[in-house]
Structures are given as C-alpha cells and as structure tokens.
Design an enzyme around this catalytic site. Structure first.
Site, PDB file in Angstrom:
ATOM      1  N   CYS A  39       0.833  -1.207   0.000  1.00  6.92           N
ATOM      2  CA  CYS A  39       0.000   0.000   0.000  1.00  6.92           C
ATOM      3  C   CYS A  39       0.868   1.258   0.000  1.00  6.92           C
ATOM      4  O   CYS A  39       1.366   1.673   1.054  1.00  6.92           O
ATOM      5  CB  CYS A  39      -0.932  -0.010   1.213  1.00  6.92           C
ATOM      6  SG  CYS A  39      -1.931   1.485   1.329  1.00  6.92           S
ATOM      7  N   CYS A  43      -0.453   4.152   2.122  1.00  4.04           N
ATOM      8  CA  CYS A  43      -0.247   4.003   3.572  1.00  4.04           C
ATOM      9  C   CYS A  43       1.219   4.232   3.950  1.00  4.04           C
ATOM     10  O   CYS A  43       1.503   4.853   4.964  1.00  4.04           O
ATOM     11  CB  CYS A  43      -0.627   2.603   4.046  1.00  4.04           C
ATOM     12  SG  CYS A  43      -2.092   1.908   3.276  1.00  4.04           S
ATOM     13  N   ASP A  44       2.146   3.717   3.146  1.00  2.00           N
ATOM     14  CA  ASP A  44       3.542   3.641   3.588  1.00  2.00           C
ATOM     15  C   ASP A  44       4.524   4.498   2.794  1.00  2.00           C
ATOM     16  O   ASP A  44       5.695   4.600   3.175  1.00  2.00           O
ATOM     17  CB  ASP A  44       4.025   2.170   3.510  1.00  2.00           C
ATOM     18  CG  ASP A  44       3.173   1.259   4.378  1.00  2.00           C
ATOM     19  OD1 ASP A  44       2.701   1.717   5.427  1.00  2.00           O
ATOM     20  OD2 ASP A  44       2.968   0.093   3.992  1.00  2.00           O
TER      21      ASP A  44
END
Ligand code: NAP
Length: 311
Positions: A133, A136-137
């Site tokens: 992701c 997200c990261d």
C-alpha cells in the site's frame, strides 16, 4: 435480527448496493471488517471516476459514498463474517464477535486482497520495507531508493505516486511490456525518477531488521543481480475474498463468484457485485454499476418471494 438484505463488504459495490436497497425501503445491514471504502481507501487519487473532473482522493470518495448510503438508512456494522448459511429461504450470518443476523437476500461485495510474491524475505520483512500500500507507507521512504513489482495499473500508478517521496523508483516487471493503461504508461516513461527493470522477477528480499536489497533474475538471460533498495511495493494482482464461500456457491477456477447479468449467483436470493465477481473489469465505476444491478435484483427477488415488508 432479520433484515431484508445483508450486504457483506463495504467497498464501492457494497455501499452502492446499500444506497439502492435503502432507498427501496428495504431494511439493510452492511457488514464490513475494516473501514467502509475497500481498496479505494488505499488509493491516493482517483482520476477516472466520472463527475470529479480534477480527480478525487480515494478516502474522500469512500466517505462520500458511505455518508450518502447512511443518509437513506443503511446500517453498518464493523466485523468479519465467521459463518454463513445460504441454503434456506432465510440466510444466516454469524459474525466473529458472535452477533447473528438473518436475511431474505444477501449481496456479496467482499472484493479482493493483494497477491503475495511468495519469495524468501517477503513475510519476514512485511512492514519493515515490504508493503502492499503506497498510500499508507509511501511517506516513510522520503529521499530513498525503492522498488515496485508489477506492470499493471496498480504498480505503475503507485510508482508514480511514490516519486513524490522516493528519489528513485525501480519498476520490476516480468515482461518487456506494461499492462497498465496507455496514459499511465506515458506518465511513467516521462518521469525521470522512475527506472524500469524489464523481463525480471524478484527472487529474494534481503535484509535483517529492514529491507536492504533485492535479488533479481532476468528471465531472458537468467542473469542474477542485486539491487540495493530500502523498500519494495508489491502490486502483482489480487485474490478474491471468497474463502468463506467455498462449497456454498459457484466460484470460478480462480475463486471469483460466478454471476449472471442480474448479478445473481448460483444460490437463489444471493447476489454478488464488484471485484469479487468473475470476469469483471476491476474499476470503481463497474463496481458501482454491478452494486446497483445487484440491489435492484435483490429487491425484485424479495418482492417475488416474500409477502411481508420489514420497513
Ligand atoms: P493486474 O492488472 O492483474 O496486473 C498485475 C501485474 O502483476 C501484471 O503486470 C502481471 O504481469 C504482474 N504479475 C502477476 N503475478 C506476478 C508474479 N508472480 N511475479 C511478478 N509479476 C507478476 O493487477 P493490478 O494492477 O493490481 O490491477 C487489478 C485490476 O484493477 C485491473 O483490472 C486494473 O486495470 C484495475 N485498476 C485500475 C486502476 C485505474 O483504472 N486507475 C487502478 C488500479 C487498478 P503480466 O503483465 O506479465 O501478467
């Protein structure tokens, strides 16, 4: 507790189905194990959903869909399905935390989860440089050198997104041609921070505490090489979330739910929509369309098979 319709999965397909069944005044419950929105929640910018000419951030689109469906009475519970019984006229659903529901109809919108590469180091270094992701990261990799695996829309779009943070993004693809849409390919080829490693696969992800390098093999020359990176984002397709349905409903050989053009599955009163359907184009607009069809079909099924209305 009896509902007219229970929807399992709260991505665009489920939320749209919930909007339509709620507006049809069917008592509807949507079960979602995470936050409503599904994969769209982990998408930075959605540029191909009609009506938003500047694009819209994935989480914002999800929140709008949820709000709109709730406005018409959709109830949402956050939990996973532990057990499901679909064979009787009334369907039964038991959740992990023990709650039990009955439904006249069920709409399955459980989507799919990322496919793993299945190489050494992937599981051990997940969350320590291995990610599925970018939204997200991505921000953890500011100024660093990273890799993206895959050649589809997800891989190339997320590689482009990751150039906001990383100084170099190496896209490792097993063939010499991308699968991604042409417009996405053009942007990637024009981006100086993106480099392509063609005809190659990752054989091993290396690092002790965190990812430090990848062992890569060229499939044409069989030559192995080591690429030093601090992160690897894996986008090699998806696997349908249908494990809990196996044996109850007809699935195709890859585990996707087989439906007819009304989104009806092999079990009367059970419908499916979104990415979990067999032979479905994986687009938000398609998920929304199939969610609509499934809801209208469920309403028709209830009308034809049950006398009393709950709402
Ligand atoms: P995808 O289109 O199935 O692409 C998966 C990619 O991973 C392919 O390039 C494939 O290579 C490669 N791959 C598969 N298994 C592999 C393995 N074991 N090792 C190395 N590489 C492997 O998946 P996706 O990109 O996640 O997209 C899924 C669906 O969502 C698609 O229909 C896509 O169009 C859609 N989507 C659309 C958008 C958008 O419209 N903006 C954004 C994201 C996703 P090959 O090419 O050689 O098969």
């Amino acid at each position: 507790m009896l509902f007219d319709t229970v929807i399992i999965g709260g991505g665009p397909a489920g939320l749209t189905a919930g909007l339509y069944t709620s507006r049809a005044r069917l008592k509807t419950l949507l079960i979602e194990r995470g936050l409503p929105g599904g994969q769209v929640m982990t998408t930075e910018l959605v540029e191909n959903y009609p009506g938003f000419e500047e694009g819209i951030m994935g989480p914002e689109l999800s929140a709008k869909m949820e709000k709109q469906a709730r406005k018409f009475g959709l109830e949402i519970v956050q939990d996973s399905v532990r057990e499901i019984s679909l064979d009787g006229k009334t369907k039964k659903i038991i959740l992990e935390e023990g709650r039990q529901y009955e439904a006249k109809s069920v709409i399955l919108c459980t989507g799919a989860h990322p496919r793993l590469l299945g190489v050494k180091g992937e599981a051990e270094l997940r969350g320590k440089g291995v990610s599925y992701c970018a939204t997200c990261d991505g921000a953890f990799f500011k100024g660093q050198k990273i890799a993206v695996v895959g050649g589809g829309n997800s891989a190339v779009e997320e590689a482009l997104f990751l150039t906001k943070f990383a100084k170099e993004v190496h896209v490792i693809h097993r063939r010499d041609q991308l699968r991604a849409d042409r417009i996405v390919q053009e942007r990637a080829f024009a981006n100086e921070r993106i480099k392509f490693i063609w005809d190659s696969v990752v054989e091993e992800i290396r690092g002790d505490e965190e990812v430090t390098s990848l062992l890569i093999k060229n499939r044409k020359t069989q030559q192995e090489s080591v690429l030093d990176v601090q992160g690897i984002f894996i986008y090699v397709g998806y696997i349908p979330n249908t494990e809990f349905l196996s044996g109850f409903i007809t699935l195709d050989e890859e585990g996707y739910i087989v439906t007819d053009h009304n989104m009806a599955t092999s079990v009367p009163g059970v419908f499916a929509a979104g990415d979990v359907r067999a032979n479905s184009v994986k687009q938000i607009s398609v998920a929304v369309g199939s969610g609509t069809t499934a809801a209208i079909s469920a309403a028709k099924y209830i009308e034809e098979n049950f006398q009393e209305r709950l709402k």
